[in-house]
Design a protein around this motif. Structure first.
Motif, PDB file in Angstrom:
ATOM      1  N   ALA A 245     -16.418   8.032 -23.013  1.00 20.90           N
ATOM      2  CA  ALA A 245     -15.272   8.576 -22.274  1.00 20.90           C
ATOM      3  C   ALA A 245     -14.027   7.753 -22.564  1.00 20.90           C
ATOM      4  O   ALA A 245     -14.054   6.523 -22.492  1.00 20.90           O
ATOM      5  CB  ALA A 245     -15.558   8.587 -20.775  1.00 20.90           C
ATOM      6  N   ASN A 246     -12.948   8.439 -22.906  1.00 19.53           N
ATOM      7  CA  ASN A 246     -11.664   7.789 -23.185  1.00 19.53           C
ATOM      8  C   ASN A 246     -10.558   8.491 -22.409  1.00 19.53           C
ATOM      9  O   ASN A 246     -10.557   9.725 -22.297  1.00 19.53           O
ATOM     10  CB  ASN A 246     -11.334   7.870 -24.678  1.00 19.53           C
ATOM     11  CG  ASN A 246     -12.149   6.915 -25.521  1.00 19.53           C
ATOM     12  OD1 ASN A 246     -11.760   5.785 -25.762  1.00 19.53           O
ATOM     13  ND2 ASN A 246     -13.315   7.378 -25.985  1.00 19.53           N
ATOM     14  N   LEU A 247      -9.618   7.708 -21.893  1.00 20.00           N
ATOM     15  CA  LEU A 247      -8.446   8.286 -21.248  1.00 20.00           C
ATOM     16  C   LEU A 247      -7.402   8.566 -22.319  1.00 20.00           C
ATOM     17  O   LEU A 247      -6.846   7.643 -22.917  1.00 20.00           O
ATOM     18  CB  LEU A 247      -7.894   7.339 -20.192  1.00 20.00           C
ATOM     19  CG  LEU A 247      -8.777   7.158 -18.957  1.00 20.00           C
ATOM     20  CD1 LEU A 247      -8.202   6.110 -18.028  1.00 20.00           C
ATOM     21  CD2 LEU A 247      -8.938   8.478 -18.209  1.00 20.00           C
ATOM     22  N   ILE A 248      -7.143   9.861 -22.560  1.00 19.48           N
ATOM     23  CA  ILE A 248      -6.250  10.284 -23.635  1.00 19.48           C
ATOM     24  C   ILE A 248      -5.268  11.332 -23.107  1.00 19.48           C
ATOM     25  O   ILE A 248      -5.688  12.373 -22.595  1.00 19.48           O
ATOM     26  CB  ILE A 248      -7.043  10.911 -24.809  1.00 19.48           C
ATOM     27  CG1 ILE A 248      -8.170   9.987 -25.285  1.00 19.48           C
ATOM     28  CG2 ILE A 248      -6.090  11.281 -25.938  1.00 19.48           C
ATOM     29  CD1 ILE A 248      -7.701   8.725 -25.952  1.00 19.48           C
ATOM     30  N   PRO A 249      -3.944  11.110 -23.214  1.00 26.90           N
ATOM     31  CA  PRO A 249      -2.999  12.180 -22.865  1.00 26.90           C
ATOM     32  C   PRO A 249      -3.133  13.337 -23.852  1.00 26.90           C
ATOM     33  O   PRO A 249      -3.125  13.127 -25.067  1.00 26.90           O
ATOM     34  CB  PRO A 249      -1.629  11.508 -22.997  1.00 26.90           C
ATOM     35  CG  PRO A 249      -1.900  10.037 -23.034  1.00 26.90           C
ATOM     36  CD  PRO A 249      -3.259   9.877 -23.635  1.00 26.90           C
ATOM     37  N   LEU A 250      -3.257  14.530 -23.323  1.00 35.17           N
ATOM     38  CA  LEU A 250      -3.363  15.735 -24.151  1.00 35.17           C
ATOM     39  C   LEU A 250      -2.388  16.772 -23.635  1.00 35.17           C
ATOM     40  O   LEU A 250      -2.212  16.929 -22.427  1.00 35.17           O
ATOM     41  CB  LEU A 250      -4.787  16.315 -24.104  1.00 35.17           C
ATOM     42  CG  LEU A 250      -5.919  15.437 -24.643  1.00 35.17           C
ATOM     43  CD1 LEU A 250      -7.272  16.077 -24.339  1.00 35.17           C
ATOM     44  CD2 LEU A 250      -5.764  15.211 -26.145  1.00 35.17           C
TER      45      LEU A 250
END
Length: 211
Positions: free
Chosen positions: A37-42
Motif C-alpha cells: 500500500a502506497n499513498l499516491i495522489p491521483l
C-alpha cells in the motif's frame, strides 16, 4: 467493499467529485512479497472509457512500478470525511435509549489495470495537471514553470508515471441516512457544534423529509 443499499453510491459525477476533493489515494498492489500500500495522489482523466482513468507518479526508487502484479486489478481507495457519531446525539435516545455509537464516512474505491509511463512528456503533463488542480483554490497559484527549468528536469528524472485504467468504480456514503429525519437533524447540529463542517454537509445532503 461491503455494501448496504442505503449507503451505496454509484453516481459517476459524485464519485469523481470525491476523488477531486480528496486525491491522496491509498494505492494497493500485489507483488511477490504480498500486498503493498502506497499513498499516491491521483487525478481522474476522461480517456473515453466508461469509468475513465487515474493518473499519478511515484518515485523511481519505489519498487511499486516494477514489481506489481499485472494479472490482477490494482485498487485505489479515496477517503473522504469521517466522524464518530455519539449515541447521545440522536433525538430518539431520550425516547427509547435504543441507540449505539457508530462512524460516518465517505469513500470511493477504483479498481483497474495499472500501467507505467516512463516517458518525460507524459510525466510533464501529469505533474502540471496535478499541480494546477491543487493550486486552483489559491489567489496566486504556483505553477511548475515557476521553478527553474533545470531543477524541474532534475526532479522529473527521479519519478515515473502511473495510470490506472478503471474497470470498476464504487462508493459508500454512510452519513446517517439510515436514521429517522429527527436523528439526522440532531446529528447535523452536533457536527456543526463540533466544527466538523465537512461531515455536517454530507449529512445535510442526505436529509429525509420530516413527513
Amino acid at each position: 467493499m461491503y455494501h448496504v443499499q442505503n449507503f451505496h453510491e454509484s453516481d459517476p459525477q459524485t464519485l469523481r467529485d470525491l476523488i477531486a476533493e480528496h486525491p491522496l489515494s491509498t494505492l494497493i498492489t500485489l507483488d511477490t512479497e504480498g500486498l503493498n500500500a502506497n499513498l499516491i495522489p491521483l487525478i481522474w482523466f476522461d480517456d473515453g472509457s466508461e469509468h475513465g482513468a487515474l493518473r499519478g507518479h511515484v518515485a523511481r526508487a519505489n519498487p511499486l512500478w516494477q514489481h506489481f502484479s499485472k494479472d490482477i486489478d490494482t485498487l485505489a481507495v479515496f477517503q473522504g470525511p469521517t466522524a464518530y457519531i455519539s449515541p447521545s446525539w440522536y433525538a430518539t435516545k431520550a425516547e427509547t435509549h435504543k441507540v449505539v455509537p457508530t462512524y460516518n464516512y465517505v469513500t470511493v474505491q477504483a479498481y483497474g489495470t495499472l500501467t507505467v509511463h516512463d516517458d518525460a512528456a507524459w510525466v510533464w503533463a501529469q505533474i502540471n495537471a496535478l499541480t494546477n488542480s491543487q493550486e486552483a483554490r489559491f489567489t496566486n497559484p504556483w505553477q511548475v514553470s515557476d521553478a527553474p527549468e533545470d531543477y524541474v528536469a532534475q526532479n522529473m528524472r527521479v519519478i515515473v508515471g502511473i495510470e490506472l485504467k478503471i474497470n470498476r468504480l464504487t462508493g459508500k456514503w454512510k452519513v446517517s441516512q439510515n436514521q429517522p429525519a429527527g436523528n439526522q437533524r440532531t446529528v447535523h447540529s452536533h457536527l456543526q457544534a463540533e466544527g466538523d463542517m465537512a461531515m455536517a454537509a454530507c449529512v445535510h445532503a442526505r436529509f429525509k423529509d420530516e413527513t
